[in-house]
Design a protein around this motif. Sequence first.
Motif, PDB file in Angstrom:
ATOM      1  N   GLN A 143       8.018   3.562 -10.692  1.00  0.00           N
ATOM      2  CA  GLN A 143       8.954   4.624 -10.332  1.00  0.00           C
ATOM      3  C   GLN A 143       8.199   5.842 -11.024  1.00  0.00           C
ATOM      4  O   GLN A 143       7.661   5.960 -12.014  1.00  0.00           O
ATOM      5  N   ALA A 188       9.196   5.304  -5.358  1.00  0.00           N
ATOM      6  CA  ALA A 188       9.413   4.144  -5.919  1.00  0.00           C
ATOM      7  C   ALA A 188       8.333   3.346  -5.160  1.00  0.00           C
ATOM      8  O   ALA A 188       8.243   3.493  -3.852  1.00  0.00           O
ATOM      9  N   ARG A 189       7.615   2.455  -5.822  1.00  0.00           N
ATOM     10  CA  ARG A 189       6.908   1.512  -5.148  1.00  0.00           C
ATOM     11  C   ARG A 189       6.940  -0.015  -5.674  1.00  0.00           C
ATOM     12  O   ARG A 189       7.189  -0.220  -6.765  1.00  0.00           O
ATOM     13  N   LEU A 190       6.832  -0.958  -4.779  1.00  0.00           N
ATOM     14  CA  LEU A 190       6.656  -2.372  -5.141  1.00  0.00           C
ATOM     15  C   LEU A 190       5.112  -2.843  -5.219  1.00  0.00           C
ATOM     16  O   LEU A 190       4.591  -2.527  -4.430  1.00  0.00           O
ATOM     17  N   THR A 194       7.100  -5.845   3.913  1.00  0.00           N
ATOM     18  CA  THR A 194       5.855  -5.745   2.900  1.00  0.00           C
ATOM     19  C   THR A 194       4.564  -5.250   3.817  1.00  0.00           C
ATOM     20  O   THR A 194       3.863  -4.743   3.316  1.00  0.00           O
ATOM     21  N   VAL A 207       9.323  -2.314 -14.901  1.00  0.00           N
ATOM     22  CA  VAL A 207       9.297  -1.021 -14.266  1.00  0.00           C
ATOM     23  C   VAL A 207       8.310  -0.512 -15.059  1.00  0.00           C
ATOM     24  O   VAL A 207       8.146  -0.332 -16.011  1.00  0.00           O
ATOM     25  N   ILE A 226      11.067  -1.990  -0.524  1.00  0.00           N
ATOM     26  CA  ILE A 226      11.900  -1.474  -1.670  1.00  0.00           C
ATOM     27  C   ILE A 226      13.345  -0.796  -0.439  1.00  0.00           C
ATOM     28  O   ILE A 226      14.255  -0.985  -0.724  1.00  0.00           O
ATOM     29  N   ASN A 245       6.142  -6.536  -9.842  1.00  0.00           N
ATOM     30  CA  ASN A 245       7.049  -5.431 -10.701  1.00  0.00           C
ATOM     31  C   ASN A 245       7.010  -4.258  -9.793  1.00  0.00           C
ATOM     32  O   ASN A 245       6.541  -3.961  -8.852  1.00  0.00           O
ATOM     33  N   VAL A 246       7.929  -3.204 -10.270  1.00  0.00           N
ATOM     34  CA  VAL A 246       8.287  -1.917  -9.444  1.00  0.00           C
ATOM     35  C   VAL A 246       7.822  -0.519 -10.360  1.00  0.00           C
ATOM     36  O   VAL A 246       7.668  -0.669 -11.667  1.00  0.00           O
TER      37      VAL A 246
END
Length: 525
Positions: free
Chosen positions: A402, A380-382, A138, A90, A114, A399-400
């Motif tokens: 935040q 939040a983003r992927l 996506t 993260v 997400i 990964n993510v």
Amino acid sequence: MEEVQQDGRLESKTLSLLVVAVLACGVFLIEYFFGHKHHAQEPPRVPSAVPIPYLGHMIGLMRYKMGYYVKLSAKYPLPAYTVTTFGGKVYVVNSPELAVAVFRSVKALSFANIAATVVSRISLSSKEGTEIMLKNATGEEGDKGYTVEGFKRIHAALGPGPGLEQMTTLAAQHVAVNMGKLKPEKESTITRIMLYEWIQHLIAVATSDAVYGPMNPFQNPEVESAFWDFERNFTTLLVNIMPALTARRGHIGRERVNQAFEKYFRQEGHKSGSALVKARYEVADEYDVSLPDMARFETTMAIGILGTTSPAAFWMVFHIFSNPAVLEDLRTELGTALTTTFDKDGAPVRQLDITRIKGSPLLTSTWHEVLRHSACGTSARLVQQDCLIDNRFLLKKGNVVQMPSRVSHINPSLWGTTVDAFDSRRFLKQESRKPGEQKLQSGAFRPFGGGNTLCPGRHLAATEILAMVAMLALRFDLTPASGYWVKPTPYASSVAAAIYSPNPDIAVNVKPRKGYEGGLWTFNS
Ligand code: HEM
Ligand SMILES: *[C@@H]1O[C@H](CO)[C@@H](O)[C@H](O)[C@H]1NC(C)=O
Ligand SMILES: *[C@@H]1O[C@H](CO)[C@@H](O)[C@H](O)[C@H]1NC(C)=O
């Protein structure tokens, strides 16, 4: 006796050796299977408070929810850093300029995937419903799919225009009528209420009436209370391990709200509802979402609609009424939005102008200051493709990201030495800044997130809350039953909370304001 004890000691020694060996093996295996190579350009890794690799951060997150990132960021005041967990990395992004860069990278960094994962998981949608929700989320397989298309329609329905106006008018009407029920009992001059309980119910029903129309399921108090059970157990329900046992009330509550929405859609309640619910029905129908799944997705949508507006309205009322100078200033400013006429029997008819309320500078500044103090949400983003943000940090695919807004909102280097104080004029000063005076950095204030996922509900939320607070301030005096205003402790009700909930509630005495008793109160629009 002696022997037994010795045996026991020996046993416990062997046991602890065994535990150490197993732990060491475990850490090695974890490192082997989950160990992610760390590129020098990725944000630096930070250790967890509980010094166990991988597990440490997970314990922190379960315990403090998104507040864990706020705690960690206080300890490591870096523009961005990496937290390693079993699921991957993260990236916690804190500096405003990096946040702006993240918001701009719309292709590489996406929220939809997400959101789709969280919504299908918390909704307990059917296998088919989940597939529809996740398909093309996506946006990589083309810009189509239920999730991506659904968000587009929601933004359109909630944007400025006739659809939004209809919603805010309905919400305001509900507020005016129900606030009128705060009449004192006969023989008494005051009404005693529990402030949060009263506001939560008022705003939840006003907002849901505006969105769902005359067949609004939340008009049934049993459904509303089932919904709050669901909302309070959100985090445990998201983990989703035997929900009927681990979060029984929330699980039962969720099923009750699902039933109510299924009935609503079956009876075509959406046809007499807002542009928002019509759009949601249409897009779900286009993508062949079944009626039960549609109901499940709507139950989760209600978290975003009701779970944010009620606590935000509470903090607005709390900060204004607990601060006599602020209340006086606002009463003066809002007085110009009030027109009093008299009906044929000579009774006063008081009308509040919503456009004027929305345009009130001090009220708007107060609203922003309330959000600065009470927002606990995160963007939040992927990471969908490796990317370099702000030419500084490498973010690796899978990964993510935040971005907890609170870290910025309490940073003295952005807000100055008065950062902890409640200053109703703080944002007003920003507007009337003289040349040379420090400007608030873009990306520093983001209670509604930002970029292309900037909360589309912010206009509806602001207008109905400002209207409610304006009428309350002009119409009533509120005094705490204890004699003192004590600020409740703010807490995040779940990992999805965007506004802190207050705890405990406050008993308050309500009295019509002197000179403004009686008569009919309305909003025009
Ligand atoms: C004070 C009230 C509210 C607050 C503080 C709030 C906060 C937020 C935040 C922080 C996000 C995430 C933005 C990001 O990812 O960068 C968000 C997204 C969203 N909010 Fe709100 N919200 C509020 C009220 C509402 C209302 C009333 C509605 C609906 C009627 C709503 C609908 C949504 C939707 C649909 C999204 C997802 C947008 C997208 O991903 O494209 N919100 N909100
Ligand atoms: C997903 O994207 C692919 C490729 O662009 C497209 O052919 C397909 O129709 C999309 N699926 C949905 C459900 O929109
Ligand atoms: C679920 O919510 C209820 C209140 O509705 C609360 O008492 C309980 O502790 C919550 N349980 C979990 C696991 O979150």
